[in-house]
Design a protein around this motif. Structure first.
Motif, PDB file in Angstrom:
ATOM      1  N   PHE A  90       0.818  -1.212   0.000  1.00 33.94           N
ATOM      2  CA  PHE A  90       0.000   0.000   0.000  1.00 33.94           C
ATOM      3  C   PHE A  90       0.856   1.269   0.000  1.00 33.94           C
ATOM      4  O   PHE A  90       0.383   2.339  -0.374  1.00 33.94           O
ATOM      5  N   PHE A 109       3.195   1.852  -1.943  1.00 33.14           N
ATOM      6  CA  PHE A 109       3.573   2.155  -3.319  1.00 33.14           C
ATOM      7  C   PHE A 109       2.322   2.110  -4.187  1.00 33.14           C
ATOM      8  O   PHE A 109       1.807   1.024  -4.457  1.00 33.14           O
ATOM      9  N   PRO A 110       1.796   3.253  -4.637  1.00 26.84           N
ATOM     10  CA  PRO A 110       0.623   3.245  -5.517  1.00 26.84           C
ATOM     11  C   PRO A 110       0.900   2.466  -6.797  1.00 26.84           C
ATOM     12  O   PRO A 110       2.055   2.237  -7.171  1.00 26.84           O
ATOM     13  N   SER A 111      -0.195   2.076  -7.482  1.00 24.23           N
ATOM     14  CA  SER A 111      -0.048   1.264  -8.696  1.00 24.23           C
ATOM     15  C   SER A 111       0.782   1.964  -9.760  1.00 24.23           C
ATOM     16  O   SER A 111       1.510   1.316 -10.516  1.00 24.23           O
ATOM     17  N   LEU A 112       0.692   3.295  -9.834  1.00 28.28           N
ATOM     18  CA  LEU A 112       1.481   4.021 -10.827  1.00 28.28           C
ATOM     19  C   LEU A 112       2.971   3.890 -10.533  1.00 28.28           C
ATOM     20  O   LEU A 112       3.782   3.704 -11.449  1.00 28.28           O
ATOM     21  N   VAL A 113       3.345   3.970  -9.264  1.00 23.80           N
ATOM     22  CA  VAL A 113       4.750   3.809  -8.892  1.00 23.80           C
ATOM     23  C   VAL A 113       5.219   2.392  -9.182  1.00 23.80           C
ATOM     24  O   VAL A 113       6.330   2.175  -9.697  1.00 23.80           O
ATOM     25  N   ILE A 156      -1.334  -3.246 -11.603  1.00 21.81           N
ATOM     26  CA  ILE A 156      -2.662  -3.087 -10.998  1.00 21.81           C
ATOM     27  C   ILE A 156      -3.007  -4.312 -10.152  1.00 21.81           C
ATOM     28  O   ILE A 156      -3.593  -4.202  -9.073  1.00 21.81           O
ATOM     29  N   PHE A 182      -1.318  -4.315  -6.752  1.00 25.43           N
ATOM     30  CA  PHE A 182      -1.974  -3.379  -5.843  1.00 25.43           C
ATOM     31  C   PHE A 182      -3.309  -3.926  -5.343  1.00 25.43           C
ATOM     32  O   PHE A 182      -3.766  -3.560  -4.253  1.00 25.43           O
ATOM     33  N   ASN A 183      -3.956  -4.812  -6.129  1.00 28.16           N
ATOM     34  CA  ASN A 183      -5.241  -5.380  -5.707  1.00 28.16           C
ATOM     35  C   ASN A 183      -5.091  -6.464  -4.642  1.00 28.16           C
ATOM     36  O   ASN A 183      -6.043  -6.747  -3.912  1.00 28.16           O
ATOM     37  N   GLN A 237     -13.293  -2.924  -7.518  1.00 26.86           N
ATOM     38  CA  GLN A 237     -11.913  -2.958  -8.007  1.00 26.86           C
ATOM     39  C   GLN A 237     -11.858  -3.025  -9.526  1.00 26.86           C
ATOM     40  O   GLN A 237     -10.905  -2.541 -10.143  1.00 26.86           O
ATOM     41  N   LEU A 286     -12.101   0.512 -10.607  1.00 26.18           N
ATOM     42  CA  LEU A 286     -10.824   1.178 -10.340  1.00 26.18           C
ATOM     43  C   LEU A 286      -9.741   0.691 -11.296  1.00 26.18           C
ATOM     44  O   LEU A 286      -8.843   1.454 -11.662  1.00 26.18           O
ATOM     45  N   ALA A 327      -7.314   2.869 -13.575  1.00 26.15           N
ATOM     46  CA  ALA A 327      -5.866   2.706 -13.476  1.00 26.15           C
ATOM     47  C   ALA A 327      -5.258   2.399 -14.836  1.00 26.15           C
ATOM     48  O   ALA A 327      -4.190   2.929 -15.187  1.00 26.15           O
TER      49      ALA A 327
END
Length: 274
Positions: free
Chosen positions: A113, A115-119, A139, A142-143, A197, A200, A204
């Motif tokens: 958590f 590190f966001p999905s973009l990172v 993605i 992150f899920n 999700q 989302l 994403a």
């Protein structure tokens, strides 16, 4: 007879429209999407091109239909990764509440958590290059903690129920109890969370494609269509409006469907409507 919530009906209809477009595009599109026709660039809607053409002369309707394939496929696979890995981890953590396994799983979730999905996508891209596959991985990773936390939080109260104690007395192990008793009782909540999700994941994927980290040319993507249209927003705004509306419509439909599923699957709300 219990009536289905209106949000569920509207959401299913709206998201189903885009899903149908993606399925149809597997077999047929009005025009080929890999052909460049400069002489036909930036044409307004007409009988030949119902939604006009883009800056390369490609049919916008065809691009949106095939772009739906990319967005939906990335979101579905990313949610699948989260469900297949996150739910077992959450059930294992709940079955070992307070133990070392619970602590390891939850602290690992906290780390992801951070590190966001973009990172995460940037890190993966720096090593393996931009692609739709890497967007799915970013993605999906992150899920995993999302579903792990939902599964653990929903499973913990069930472990205190009498029928779980009866199963333990009968000699059933934690894995068997989790599979036979815990999972069926939290499945409704997991379905609703998967729908959320999914929406989302659409956002994403569009964000990653917009910055060039998602699907690469010539594969169409709603996010990349937005990125390519940003320089022509004042001369031909429909190039940005159409994929933007597609993203909004798909996400809105999924959110409405998630709210409707929550209402339909909640026994307390069902009793209130009966």
């Amino acid at each position: 007879m219990t009536r289905l919530p209106l949000a569920l009906i509207l959401g299913a209809a709206l998201s189903g429209l885009f899903l149908l477009a993606a399925l149809v595009s597997l077999f047929w599109v009005p025009h080929a999407i890999d052909g460049v026709a400069i002489a036909s660039r930036l044409q307004p809607p007409s009988g030949a091109h119902l939604l006009g053409t883009d800056h390369l002369g490609r049919d916008m309707l065809s691009m949106l239909m095939v772009g739906a394939q990319t967005s939906i496929a990335v979101a579905v696979l990313a949610v699948g990764i989260g469900v297949c890995l996150g739910v077992p981890l959450g059930l294992a953590a709940a079955a070992n509440r307070g133990g070392w396994l619970d602590e390891v799983i939850m602290r690992g979730n906290d780390l992801i958590f951070a590190f966001p999905s973009l990172v995460i996508a940037i890190l993966i891209t720096a090593r393996y290059g931009p692609s739709a596959t890497n967007a799915i991985l970013a993605i999906g990773i992150f899920n995993i903690p999302v579903f792990a936390r939902v599964a653990r939080g929903a499973a913990l109260p069930i472990w205190t129920r009498d029928f779980i104690r009866a199963a333990q007395t009968a000699g059933k192990g934690r894995i068997r109890i989790s599979a036979e008793h815990i999972l069926p009782n939290i499945l409704n909540l997991l379905i609703v969370q998967a729908t959320i999700q999914f929406s989302l994941g659409i956002l994403a994927e569009a964000a990653l494609s917009y910055v060039g980290l998602g699907a690469q040319p010539p594969t169409p993507s709603w996010g990349r269509m937005l990125s390519e249209a940003q320089t022509m927003i004042y001369t031909n705004p429909m190039l940005a409006v159409l994929p933007g509306l597609a993203i909004v419509g798909m996400v809105l439909g999924l959110n409405l469907m998630g709210d409707g599923l929550r209402d339909a699957l909640d026994p307390r709300l069902r009793r209130g409507r009966a």
